[in-house]
Scaffold this motif. Structure first.
Motif, PDB file in Angstrom:
ATOM      1  N   GLN A  24       5.522   3.269   1.860  1.00 30.87           N
ATOM      2  CA  GLN A  24       5.787   3.312   0.424  1.00 30.87           C
ATOM      3  C   GLN A  24       4.509   3.002  -0.349  1.00 30.87           C
ATOM      4  OE1 GLN A  24       8.787   4.160  -0.975  1.00 30.87           O
ATOM      5  NE2 GLN A  24       9.254   4.665   1.161  1.00 30.87           N
ATOM      6  N   PRO A  25       4.300   3.651  -1.511  1.00 31.49           N
ATOM      7  CA  PRO A  25       3.093   3.376  -2.299  1.00 31.49           C
ATOM      8  C   PRO A  25       3.069   1.934  -2.794  1.00 31.49           C
ATOM      9  CG  PRO A  25       4.281   5.281  -3.169  1.00 31.49           C
ATOM     10  CD  PRO A  25       5.146   4.661  -2.130  1.00 31.49           C
ATOM     11  N   LYS A  26       1.868   1.372  -2.863  1.00 32.78           N
ATOM     12  CA  LYS A  26       1.676   0.064  -3.490  1.00 32.78           C
ATOM     13  C   LYS A  26       1.386   0.300  -4.961  1.00 32.78           C
ATOM     14  CE  LYS A  26      -0.251  -2.745   0.208  1.00 32.78           C
ATOM     15  NZ  LYS A  26      -1.442  -3.456   0.681  1.00 32.78           N
ATOM     16  N   PHE A  27       1.787  -0.645  -5.786  1.00 29.94           N
ATOM     17  CA  PHE A  27       1.515  -0.527  -7.215  1.00 29.94           C
ATOM     18  C   PHE A  27       0.012  -0.515  -7.462  1.00 29.94           C
ATOM     19  CE2 PHE A  27       0.358  -2.522 -11.214  1.00 29.94           C
ATOM     20  CZ  PHE A  27       0.961  -1.642 -12.097  1.00 29.94           C
ATOM     21  N   ALA A  28      -0.414   0.386  -8.313  1.00 29.21           N
ATOM     22  CA  ALA A  28      -1.806   0.426  -8.772  1.00 29.21           C
ATOM     23  C   ALA A  28      -1.765   0.625 -10.279  1.00 29.21           C
ATOM     24  CB  ALA A  28      -2.571   1.562  -8.108  1.00 29.21           C
ATOM     25  N   THR A  29      -2.530  -0.157 -10.994  1.00 23.64           N
ATOM     26  CA  THR A  29      -2.544  -0.032 -12.442  1.00 23.64           C
ATOM     27  C   THR A  29      -3.218   1.276 -12.851  1.00 23.64           C
ATOM     28  OG1 THR A  29      -3.221  -1.079 -14.517  1.00 23.64           O
ATOM     29  CG2 THR A  29      -4.703  -1.347 -12.642  1.00 23.64           C
ATOM     30  N   SER A  30      -2.746   1.843 -13.922  1.00 21.93           N
ATOM     31  CA  SER A  30      -3.320   3.092 -14.409  1.00 21.93           C
ATOM     32  C   SER A  30      -4.484   2.845 -15.368  1.00 21.93           C
ATOM     33  CB  SER A  30      -2.231   3.925 -15.103  1.00 21.93           C
ATOM     34  OG  SER A  30      -1.674   3.196 -16.183  1.00 21.93           O
ATOM     35  N   HIS A  31      -4.763   1.593 -15.667  1.00 21.90           N
ATOM     36  CA  HIS A  31      -5.808   1.243 -16.633  1.00 21.90           C
ATOM     37  C   HIS A  31      -7.177   1.870 -16.330  1.00 21.90           C
ATOM     38  CE1 HIS A  31      -7.742  -1.008 -19.787  1.00 21.90           C
ATOM     39  NE2 HIS A  31      -8.641  -1.445 -18.912  1.00 21.90           N
ATOM     40  N   PRO A  32      -7.660   1.842 -15.074  1.00 20.97           N
ATOM     41  CA  PRO A  32      -8.989   2.425 -14.833  1.00 20.97           C
ATOM     42  C   PRO A  32      -9.066   3.927 -15.105  1.00 20.97           C
ATOM     43  CG  PRO A  32      -8.270   1.121 -12.943  1.00 20.97           C
ATOM     44  CD  PRO A  32      -7.118   1.223 -13.881  1.00 20.97           C
ATOM     45  N   TYR A  33      -7.948   4.591 -15.139  1.00 22.92           N
ATOM     46  CA  TYR A  33      -7.940   6.047 -15.285  1.00 22.92           C
ATOM     47  C   TYR A  33      -7.719   6.488 -16.725  1.00 22.92           C
ATOM     48  CZ  TYR A  33      -7.311   5.322 -10.337  1.00 22.92           C
ATOM     49  OH  TYR A  33      -7.472   4.887  -9.050  1.00 22.92           O
ATOM     50  N   ASP A  92      -1.630   0.018   5.124  1.00 19.32           N
ATOM     51  CA  ASP A  92      -2.026  -0.624   3.868  1.00 19.32           C
ATOM     52  C   ASP A  92      -2.958   0.271   3.056  1.00 19.32           C
ATOM     53  OD1 ASP A  92      -0.514  -2.900   4.256  1.00 19.32           O
ATOM     54  OD2 ASP A  92      -2.151  -4.029   5.174  1.00 19.32           O
ATOM     55  N   ALA A  93      -3.920   0.893   3.715  1.00 17.39           N
ATOM     56  CA  ALA A  93      -4.851   1.785   3.012  1.00 17.39           C
ATOM     57  C   ALA A  93      -4.112   2.996   2.455  1.00 17.39           C
ATOM     58  CB  ALA A  93      -5.972   2.229   3.944  1.00 17.39           C
ATOM     59  N   ILE A  94      -3.183   3.529   3.236  1.00 15.31           N
ATOM     60  CA  ILE A  94      -2.409   4.692   2.778  1.00 15.31           C
ATOM     61  C   ILE A  94      -1.547   4.315   1.580  1.00 15.31           C
ATOM     62  CG2 ILE A  94      -0.521   6.262   3.422  1.00 15.31           C
ATOM     63  CD1 ILE A  94      -1.776   6.290   6.260  1.00 15.31           C
ATOM     64  N   ALA A  95      -0.878   3.163   1.658  1.00 15.31           N
ATOM     65  CA  ALA A  95      -0.021   2.719   0.553  1.00 15.31           C
ATOM     66  C   ALA A  95      -0.839   2.511  -0.720  1.00 15.31           C
ATOM     67  CB  ALA A  95       0.707   1.432   0.948  1.00 15.31           C
ATOM     68  N   SER A  96      -2.034   1.944  -0.592  1.00 21.81           N
ATOM     69  CA  SER A  96      -2.898   1.728  -1.767  1.00 21.81           C
ATOM     70  C   SER A  96      -3.335   3.056  -2.384  1.00 21.81           C
ATOM     71  CB  SER A  96      -4.132   0.918  -1.372  1.00 21.81           C
ATOM     72  OG  SER A  96      -3.757  -0.377  -0.978  1.00 21.81           O
ATOM     73  N   MET A  97      -3.727   4.007  -1.534  1.00 19.65           N
ATOM     74  CA  MET A  97      -4.165   5.310  -2.056  1.00 19.65           C
ATOM     75  C   MET A  97      -3.006   6.063  -2.699  1.00 19.65           C
ATOM     76  SD  MET A  97      -7.077   6.653   0.463  1.00 19.65           S
ATOM     77  CE  MET A  97      -8.254   7.054  -0.810  1.00 19.65           C
ATOM     78  N   MET A  98      -1.815   5.929  -2.136  1.00 22.22           N
ATOM     79  CA  MET A  98      -0.645   6.567  -2.743  1.00 22.22           C
ATOM     80  C   MET A  98      -0.385   5.970  -4.130  1.00 22.22           C
ATOM     81  SD  MET A  98       1.774   6.732   0.639  1.00 22.22           S
ATOM     82  CE  MET A  98       3.217   7.504  -0.091  1.00 22.22           C
ATOM     83  N   GLY A  99      -0.561   4.662  -4.257  1.00 30.73           N
ATOM     84  CA  GLY A  99      -0.390   4.008  -5.557  1.00 30.73           C
ATOM     85  C   GLY A  99      -1.417   4.481  -6.569  1.00 30.73           C
TER      86      GLY A  99
END
Length: 132
Positions: A24-33, A92-99
């Protein structure tokens, strides 16, 4: 004494690599984008998606190898379970990239950027069939 092989097997089972479809994707903030243009967003998303595809392929290979070793270990010879430690779990790396990819998608939709065909294949369009 009997519980030692069982305990070793249980410890090794927990180290198995997950199949990519179960990550499952990990949450990543959209702020940098948010400061990126549509073109920059598409370029960054293509870069992330390319790396995600590479990691997913490696993860699939490792998960399949772990499953094969587990089968051999449980059916034939439990010392084969020691081979499970030789694979790398990249979940973990895959989940972070998916986020990250999902965060970029949110910003692109908010900005009204044109959709790009990078990533997961689009679902097949449903074709209406006339009722007879």
């Amino acid at each position: 004494m009997r519980t030692l092989p069982g305990a070793v097997a249980l410890a090794l089972i927990s180290g198995c690599a997950k199949q990519p479809g179960s990550i499952q994707p990990k949450f990543a903030t959209s702020h940098p984008y948010r400061g990126m243009s549509c073109e920059q967003l598409n370029d960054e998303r293509a870069r992330v998606q390319s790396e995600l595809a590479r990691l997913t392929a490696l993860q699939r290979e490792n998960a399949n190898a772990d499953a094969a070793m587990m089968t051999v270990g449980l059916v034939l010879l439990w010392p084969a379970l020691l081979g499970l430690a030789a694979t790398t779990d990249r979940s973990d790396a895959i989940a972070s990239m998916m986020g990250e990819r999902d965060a970029m998608d949110i910003v692109a939709r908010e900005k009204g950027c044109p959709a790009v065909s990078v990533g997961a294949p689009a679902p097949e369009p449903s074709v209406a069939t006339p009722e007879v």
